[in-house]
Write a protein that holds these residues in place. Structure first.
Motif, PDB file in Angstrom:
ATOM      1  N   MET A 138       0.690 -13.812 -17.751  1.00  6.76           N
ATOM      2  CA  MET A 138      -0.379 -13.640 -16.738  1.00  6.76           C
ATOM      3  C   MET A 138      -1.746 -13.773 -17.403  1.00  6.76           C
ATOM      4  O   MET A 138      -2.646 -14.400 -16.841  1.00  6.76           O
ATOM      5  CB  MET A 138      -0.250 -12.272 -16.054  1.00  6.76           C
ATOM      6  CG  MET A 138       0.949 -12.167 -15.152  1.00  6.76           C
ATOM      7  SD  MET A 138       1.252 -10.480 -14.560  1.00  6.76           S
ATOM      8  CE  MET A 138      -0.279 -10.078 -13.753  1.00  6.76           C
ATOM      9  N   ASP A 153       6.966 -10.868 -21.524  1.00  4.52           N
ATOM     10  CA  ASP A 153       6.533 -12.267 -21.435  1.00  4.52           C
ATOM     11  C   ASP A 153       5.856 -12.560 -20.102  1.00  4.52           C
ATOM     12  O   ASP A 153       4.891 -13.322 -20.038  1.00  4.52           O
ATOM     13  CB  ASP A 153       7.714 -13.219 -21.630  1.00  4.52           C
ATOM     14  CG  ASP A 153       8.211 -13.244 -23.066  1.00  4.52           C
ATOM     15  OD1 ASP A 153       7.502 -12.726 -23.965  1.00  4.52           O
ATOM     16  OD2 ASP A 153       9.317 -13.777 -23.285  1.00  4.52           O
ATOM     17  N   GLU A 154       6.364 -11.951 -19.051  1.00  3.93           N
ATOM     18  CA  GLU A 154       5.746 -12.144 -17.734  1.00  3.93           C
ATOM     19  C   GLU A 154       4.307 -11.623 -17.728  1.00  3.93           C
ATOM     20  O   GLU A 154       3.390 -12.298 -17.256  1.00  3.93           O
ATOM     21  CB  GLU A 154       6.568 -11.430 -16.665  1.00  3.93           C
ATOM     22  CG  GLU A 154       6.062 -11.615 -15.259  1.00  3.93           C
ATOM     23  CD  GLU A 154       6.942 -10.945 -14.214  1.00  3.93           C
ATOM     24  OE1 GLU A 154       6.460 -10.769 -13.083  1.00  3.93           O
ATOM     25  OE2 GLU A 154       8.105 -10.599 -14.514  1.00  3.93           O
ATOM     26  N   PRO A 170      15.142 -11.128 -17.404  1.00  6.23           N
ATOM     27  CA  PRO A 170      13.996 -11.925 -17.871  1.00  6.23           C
ATOM     28  C   PRO A 170      12.959 -10.991 -18.511  1.00  6.23           C
ATOM     29  O   PRO A 170      12.799  -9.848 -18.081  1.00  6.23           O
ATOM     30  CB  PRO A 170      13.446 -12.551 -16.591  1.00  6.23           C
ATOM     31  CG  PRO A 170      14.577 -12.509 -15.622  1.00  6.23           C
ATOM     32  CD  PRO A 170      15.394 -11.298 -15.985  1.00  6.23           C
ATOM     33  N   ASP A 178      12.289  -4.362 -21.868  1.00  7.78           N
ATOM     34  CA  ASP A 178      13.013  -5.557 -22.323  1.00  7.78           C
ATOM     35  C   ASP A 178      14.112  -5.194 -23.319  1.00  7.78           C
ATOM     36  O   ASP A 178      15.215  -5.739 -23.261  1.00  7.78           O
ATOM     37  CB  ASP A 178      12.053  -6.563 -22.961  1.00  7.78           C
ATOM     38  CG  ASP A 178      11.134  -7.211 -21.946  1.00  7.78           C
ATOM     39  OD1 ASP A 178      11.386  -7.096 -20.722  1.00  7.78           O
ATOM     40  OD2 ASP A 178      10.143  -7.835 -22.378  1.00  7.78           O
ATOM     41  N   LEU A 219      10.027  -8.913 -19.221  1.00  5.36           N
ATOM     42  CA  LEU A 219       8.873  -8.368 -18.501  1.00  5.36           C
ATOM     43  C   LEU A 219       7.618  -8.505 -19.357  1.00  5.36           C
ATOM     44  O   LEU A 219       6.543  -8.830 -18.848  1.00  5.36           O
ATOM     45  CB  LEU A 219       9.136  -6.906 -18.132  1.00  5.36           C
ATOM     46  CG  LEU A 219       8.064  -6.169 -17.351  1.00  5.36           C
ATOM     47  CD1 LEU A 219       7.712  -6.903 -16.059  1.00  5.36           C
ATOM     48  CD2 LEU A 219       8.536  -4.750 -17.042  1.00  5.36           C
ATOM     49  N   ARG A 256       9.907  -3.241 -12.102  1.00  2.00           N
ATOM     50  CA  ARG A 256       9.153  -4.387 -12.636  1.00  2.00           C
ATOM     51  C   ARG A 256       7.876  -4.607 -11.838  1.00  2.00           C
ATOM     52  O   ARG A 256       6.810  -4.839 -12.405  1.00  2.00           O
ATOM     53  CB  ARG A 256      10.008  -5.656 -12.608  1.00  2.00           C
ATOM     54  CG  ARG A 256      11.157  -5.659 -13.589  1.00  2.00           C
ATOM     55  CD  ARG A 256      12.002  -6.906 -13.411  1.00  2.00           C
ATOM     56  NE  ARG A 256      11.287  -8.072 -13.891  1.00  2.00           N
ATOM     57  CZ  ARG A 256      11.379  -8.558 -15.129  1.00  2.00           C
ATOM     58  NH1 ARG A 256      12.192  -7.980 -15.999  1.00  2.00           N
ATOM     59  NH2 ARG A 256      10.702  -9.601 -15.488  1.00  2.00           N
ATOM     60  N   VAL A 258       4.042  -4.521 -13.228  1.00  2.00           N
ATOM     61  CA  VAL A 258       3.110  -5.640 -13.037  1.00  2.00           C
ATOM     62  C   VAL A 258       1.860  -5.166 -12.303  1.00  2.00           C
ATOM     63  O   VAL A 258       0.735  -5.512 -12.677  1.00  2.00           O
ATOM     64  CB  VAL A 258       3.798  -6.803 -12.274  1.00  2.00           C
ATOM     65  CG1 VAL A 258       2.782  -7.851 -11.836  1.00  2.00           C
ATOM     66  CG2 VAL A 258       4.876  -7.432 -13.135  1.00  2.00           C
TER      67      VAL A 258
END
Length: 96
Positions: free
Chosen positions: A90, A85-86, A81, A74, A83, A47, A51
């Motif tokens: 951002m 959406d994360e 959770p 995902d 990834l 992850r 990112v």
């Protein structure tokens, strides 16, 4: 040897067997827990890599490729959770 002696000796062996089985069950549980921690650590490293690549993507095309990779992650890891959406969140933060 009397029959009661055999019963006592037999029960001692059963106790040893039960004790060994309990130790084996605990060992198996410990191994499963260690494996779960290792898998979780691997996913966390992955992850972080995604990112990092997303934040360093220099073009819209590169960003979309990383977002697609996050969406695949995902789908393969439904309990994690999101990834995607994360990453998407951002960019929303940058727009605000």
């Amino acid at each position: 040897m009397h029959s009661t002696d055999r019963t006592v000796i037999g029960s001692l062996f059963d106790g040893d067997r039960a004790s060994s089985a309990d130790r084996a069950a605990i060992t198996v549980a410990e191994v499963e827990i260690e494996r779960a921690y290792a898998e979780r650590a691997e996913r966390a490293v992955y992850r972080l890599d995604v990112v990092t690549r997303y934040t360093k993507a220099g073009t819209w095309d590169a960003e979309m490729k990383v977002l697609a990779e996050a969406a695949r992650f995902d789908k393969a890891n439904p309990g994690e959770p999101s990834l995607y959406d994360e990453l998407h969140g951002m960019t929303l933060g940058l727009a605000a």
